[in-house]
Design a protein around this motif. Sequence first.
Motif, PDB file in Angstrom:
ATOM      1  N   HIS A 188       0.839  -1.187   0.000  1.00 49.69           N
ATOM      2  CA  HIS A 188       0.000   0.000   0.000  1.00 49.69           C
ATOM      3  C   HIS A 188       0.887   1.255   0.000  1.00 49.69           C
ATOM      4  CE1 HIS A 188      -2.917   2.815   1.848  1.00 49.69           C
ATOM      5  NE2 HIS A 188      -3.836   1.996   1.362  1.00 49.69           N
ATOM      6  N   ALA A 189       0.353   2.344  -0.564  1.00 53.31           N
ATOM      7  CA  ALA A 189       1.124   3.601  -0.645  1.00 53.31           C
ATOM      8  C   ALA A 189       1.602   4.071   0.735  1.00 53.31           C
ATOM      9  CB  ALA A 189       0.262   4.672  -1.293  1.00 53.31           C
ATOM     10  N   ASP A 190       0.849   3.699   1.779  1.00 47.48           N
ATOM     11  CA  ASP A 190       1.213   4.089   3.146  1.00 47.48           C
ATOM     12  C   ASP A 190       2.568   3.515   3.573  1.00 47.48           C
ATOM     13  OD1 ASP A 190      -0.683   5.709   4.313  1.00 47.48           O
ATOM     14  OD2 ASP A 190      -0.826   4.397   6.077  1.00 47.48           O
ATOM     15  N   PHE A 191       2.977   2.443   2.913  1.00 48.39           N
ATOM     16  CA  PHE A 191       4.247   1.802   3.276  1.00 48.39           C
ATOM     17  C   PHE A 191       5.376   2.133   2.293  1.00 48.39           C
ATOM     18  CE2 PHE A 191       1.195  -0.964   5.522  1.00 48.39           C
ATOM     19  CZ  PHE A 191       1.706  -0.812   6.803  1.00 48.39           C
ATOM     20  N   SER A 192       5.107   3.078   1.390  1.00 50.58           N
ATOM     21  CA  SER A 192       6.208   3.462   0.501  1.00 50.58           C
ATOM     22  C   SER A 192       7.031   4.515   1.236  1.00 50.58           C
ATOM     23  CB  SER A 192       5.688   3.986  -0.837  1.00 50.58           C
ATOM     24  OG  SER A 192       4.811   5.033  -0.616  1.00 50.58           O
ATOM     25  N   GLN A 193       8.261   4.648   0.869  1.00 54.54           N
ATOM     26  CA  GLN A 193       9.151   5.656   1.475  1.00 54.54           C
ATOM     27  C   GLN A 193       9.268   5.500   2.997  1.00 54.54           C
ATOM     28  OE1 GLN A 193      10.270   8.329  -0.779  1.00 54.54           O
ATOM     29  NE2 GLN A 193       9.302   7.023  -2.298  1.00 54.54           N
ATOM     30  N   LEU A 194       9.234   4.264   3.494  1.00 58.08           N
ATOM     31  CA  LEU A 194       9.351   4.061   4.944  1.00 58.08           C
ATOM     32  C   LEU A 194      10.665   4.643   5.462  1.00 58.08           C
ATOM     33  CD1 LEU A 194       8.143   0.436   5.818  1.00 58.08           C
ATOM     34  CD2 LEU A 194       6.980   2.605   6.226  1.00 58.08           C
ATOM     35  N   ARG A 195      10.638   5.068   6.702  1.00 59.03           N
ATOM     36  CA  ARG A 195      11.853   5.600   7.355  1.00 59.03           C
ATOM     37  C   ARG A 195      12.333   4.616   8.411  1.00 59.03           C
ATOM     38  NH1 ARG A 195      12.190  11.152   5.906  1.00 59.03           N
ATOM     39  NH2 ARG A 195      10.806  11.247   4.102  1.00 59.03           N
ATOM     40  N   ASP A 196      13.607   4.735   8.746  1.00 57.72           N
ATOM     41  CA  ASP A 196      14.185   3.915   9.818  1.00 57.72           C
ATOM     42  C   ASP A 196      15.045   4.820  10.686  1.00 57.72           C
ATOM     43  OD1 ASP A 196      15.297   1.989  11.449  1.00 57.72           O
ATOM     44  OD2 ASP A 196      16.495   1.019   9.884  1.00 57.72           O
ATOM     45  N   ALA A 197      14.627   5.004  11.935  1.00 54.56           N
ATOM     46  CA  ALA A 197      15.474   5.755  12.875  1.00 54.56           C
ATOM     47  C   ALA A 197      16.205   4.702  13.703  1.00 54.56           C
ATOM     48  CB  ALA A 197      14.615   6.632  13.773  1.00 54.56           C
ATOM     49  N   ILE A 198      17.526   4.672  13.570  1.00 50.46           N
ATOM     50  CA  ILE A 198      18.310   3.637  14.259  1.00 50.46           C
ATOM     51  C   ILE A 198      18.816   4.225  15.577  1.00 50.46           C
ATOM     52  CG2 ILE A 198      20.276   2.045  14.034  1.00 50.46           C
ATOM     53  CD1 ILE A 198      19.843   2.695  10.866  1.00 50.46           C
ATOM     54  N   HIS A 310       9.151   3.691  10.501  1.00 54.76           N
ATOM     55  CA  HIS A 310       7.955   4.543  10.572  1.00 54.76           C
ATOM     56  C   HIS A 310       7.566   5.109   9.215  1.00 54.76           C
ATOM     57  CE1 HIS A 310      11.556   7.000  11.442  1.00 54.76           C
ATOM     58  NE2 HIS A 310      10.907   8.043  10.970  1.00 54.76           N
ATOM     59  N   ALA A 311       6.306   5.558   9.157  1.00 51.23           N
ATOM     60  CA  ALA A 311       5.791   6.136   7.911  1.00 51.23           C
ATOM     61  C   ALA A 311       6.519   7.457   7.641  1.00 51.23           C
ATOM     62  CB  ALA A 311       4.293   6.384   8.051  1.00 51.23           C
ATOM     63  N   ALA A 312       6.665   7.784   6.352  1.00 53.72           N
ATOM     64  CA  ALA A 312       7.343   9.040   5.989  1.00 53.72           C
ATOM     65  C   ALA A 312       6.624  10.226   6.630  1.00 53.72           C
ATOM     66  CB  ALA A 312       7.374   9.169   4.464  1.00 53.72           C
ATOM     67  N   SER A 313       5.298  10.126   6.726  1.00 56.89           N
ATOM     68  CA  SER A 313       4.514  11.238   7.287  1.00 56.89           C
ATOM     69  C   SER A 313       4.777  11.433   8.788  1.00 56.89           C
ATOM     70  CB  SER A 313       3.024  10.969   7.056  1.00 56.89           C
ATOM     71  OG  SER A 313       2.695   9.719   7.644  1.00 56.89           O
ATOM     72  N   ILE A 326      16.518  12.010  24.281  1.00 63.53           N
ATOM     73  CA  ILE A 326      17.969  12.070  24.495  1.00 63.53           C
ATOM     74  C   ILE A 326      18.329  13.322  25.309  1.00 63.53           C
ATOM     75  CG2 ILE A 326      20.191  12.338  23.272  1.00 63.53           C
ATOM     76  CD1 ILE A 326      18.924  10.386  21.119  1.00 63.53           C
ATOM     77  N   ALA A 327      17.667  14.437  25.011  1.00 66.12           N
ATOM     78  CA  ALA A 327      17.925  15.680  25.767  1.00 66.12           C
ATOM     79  C   ALA A 327      17.568  15.494  27.242  1.00 66.12           C
ATOM     80  CB  ALA A 327      17.119  16.829  25.166  1.00 66.12           C
ATOM     81  N   GLU A 328      16.580  14.636  27.504  1.00 65.40           N
ATOM     82  CA  GLU A 328      16.165  14.401  28.902  1.00 65.40           C
ATOM     83  C   GLU A 328      17.036  13.369  29.612  1.00 65.40           C
ATOM     84  OE1 GLU A 328      12.042  13.407  28.432  1.00 65.40           O
ATOM     85  OE2 GLU A 328      11.416  15.510  28.351  1.00 65.40           O
ATOM     86  N   GLY A 329      18.052  12.856  28.908  1.00 66.02           N
ATOM     87  CA  GLY A 329      19.031  12.000  29.585  1.00 66.02           C
ATOM     88  C   GLY A 329      19.129  10.572  29.094  1.00 66.02           C
ATOM     89  N   PHE A 330      18.275  10.157  28.152  1.00 65.82           N
ATOM     90  CA  PHE A 330      18.402   8.784  27.646  1.00 65.82           C
ATOM     91  C   PHE A 330      19.662   8.716  26.781  1.00 65.82           C
ATOM     92  CE2 PHE A 330      17.742   5.242  24.793  1.00 65.82           C
ATOM     93  CZ  PHE A 330      17.301   4.259  25.657  1.00 65.82           C
ATOM     94  N   SER A 331      20.544   7.773  27.116  1.00 60.12           N
ATOM     95  CA  SER A 331      21.842   7.758  26.451  1.00 60.12           C
ATOM     96  C   SER A 331      21.799   6.919  25.159  1.00 60.12           C
ATOM     97  CB  SER A 331      22.874   7.186  27.436  1.00 60.12           C
ATOM     98  OG  SER A 331      24.109   7.106  26.791  1.00 60.12           O
ATOM     99  N   ALA A 332      21.831   7.601  24.026  1.00 61.56           N
ATOM    100  CA  ALA A 332      21.805   6.905  22.730  1.00 61.56           C
ATOM    101  C   ALA A 332      22.266   7.860  21.631  1.00 61.56           C
ATOM    102  CB  ALA A 332      20.395   6.429  22.414  1.00 61.56           C
ATOM    103  N   ARG A 333      22.674   7.270  20.527  1.00 64.35           N
ATOM    104  CA  ARG A 333      22.937   8.052  19.308  1.00 64.35           C
ATOM    105  C   ARG A 333      21.900   7.623  18.284  1.00 64.35           C
ATOM    106  NH1 ARG A 333      27.554   7.253  16.239  1.00 64.35           N
ATOM    107  NH2 ARG A 333      27.848   5.151  17.084  1.00 64.35           N
ATOM    108  N   THR A 334      21.596   8.502  17.362  1.00 63.80           N
ATOM    109  CA  THR A 334      20.609   8.113  16.351  1.00 63.80           C
ATOM    110  C   THR A 334      21.190   8.267  14.945  1.00 63.80           C
ATOM    111  OG1 THR A 334      19.755  10.352  16.539  1.00 63.80           O
ATOM    112  CG2 THR A 334      18.491   8.639  17.638  1.00 63.80           C
ATOM    113  N   LEU A 335      20.721   7.404  14.061  1.00 66.21           N
ATOM    114  CA  LEU A 335      21.044   7.517  12.634  1.00 66.21           C
ATOM    115  C   LEU A 335      19.711   7.463  11.909  1.00 66.21           C
ATOM    116  CD1 LEU A 335      23.897   4.875  12.084  1.00 66.21           C
ATOM    117  CD2 LEU A 335      24.142   7.348  11.972  1.00 66.21           C
ATOM    118  N   PHE A 336      19.520   8.329  10.955  1.00 66.66           N
ATOM    119  CA  PHE A 336      18.237   8.328  10.249  1.00 66.66           C
ATOM    120  C   PHE A 336      18.439   7.799   8.834  1.00 66.66           C
ATOM    121  CE2 PHE A 336      17.739  11.335  13.668  1.00 66.66           C
ATOM    122  CZ  PHE A 336      16.499  10.961  14.182  1.00 66.66           C
TER     123      PHE A 336
END
Length: 352
Positions: A188-198, A310-313, A326-336
């Motif tokens: 379905h179009a809703d699943f096109s252009q999916l994103r992945d925040a690692i 997640h959906a592109a939207s 992360i600003a509130e103290g959760f220790s992680a790095r992210t890659l988009f």
Amino acid sequence: MARFINLRELAQTTTGWHYQVRAPSNIALIKYWGKKAAQLPCNPSLSMTLAQAYTQSDFDVTRAQKEGELEFLLEGHKKSGFDSKALKLWQLICSKYPELLNYNIRIDTRNTFPHGAGIASSASGMAALALGLLALVGESDLKVISSFARLGSGSACRSLYPNFALWGQSEISAASSDDYACEYPEYHADFSQLRDAIVIVSGEEKSVSSSQGHDLMKTHPYGQRRFEVARQNLKTLSAALKSGDWNSFIEVVEREAFELHSLMMTGTPSYTLMTPATLDFIIRFRKWRDQAQVKAAFTLDAGPNIHVIHAASEAKRVQVWLETLIAEGFSARTLFDHMGAGAYIIAGGESL
Ligand code: PMV
């Protein structure tokens, strides 16, 4: 798409040939975990191809005086252990295409993503290697390239294709095979252009290799049942992808991640690959996702880091929530990252 290099064309050049190959990594939504015979899967798997996380390999090819050799480098340096899988794959390809032995091939490879980030470098690396070597013999059939990539690393066979790739015989697609992956185009179009925040909660190298994990499945008390359940999960996912059903997508993708980790925990030996930070993240994420009704699901590879698919939207909401966490103290790095176009050859030229 790929530009295929022809050995006859190469033979006319005096100094040699240079070209680059780019192959992305992928993240499995339905996991391949358990193999038999020549790297054949015990159950079908379905993955999302990434875009920004890729391996880029520079191929330098010259005519050999004696039998050709392969030199394999990581960012310009030899790294012990790293090249043994590559050598094995080159030998396998040479046994089918002996004309490759007329050439010395030097491959310098680099990844755009850090080690230990929860992104499979063997998938992108072996896909790049198979594509680059087979291009030299003019092999452009993606099924053939995918089946060789599979012999390098199972999940690599999925990295050649854009968007979603399906590997392993399944009733959801007549094109599916255990030998190679194929594109999975029905969504379905809703699943096109999916994103992945690692979300990288630990940068440590994997404590268990995927070979050890696959081996565990040979004698695992839940092994046979898992292979059946994975087939069922794939059918559910395929129906969700077709109809655009995010609730069902979330349910099955997250269940798959936990099934993979449960199998590791209940195997002999037993492995725990999640850390307290992984679970802490998942609990917070689910709470927010359910309250805010976000089209997003987490998944895990065989390690502690989390992929938020997640959906592109929803990209902005996910990014802001992660930044706040992360600003509130959760220790992680992210890659988009996001859904990508698969592997391809960047046209090369005659070496100077
Ligand atoms: O391709 P391998 O042998 O590294 O195994 C990959 C296994 C998982 O990443 C955990 C799941 C998958 O389907 O990619």
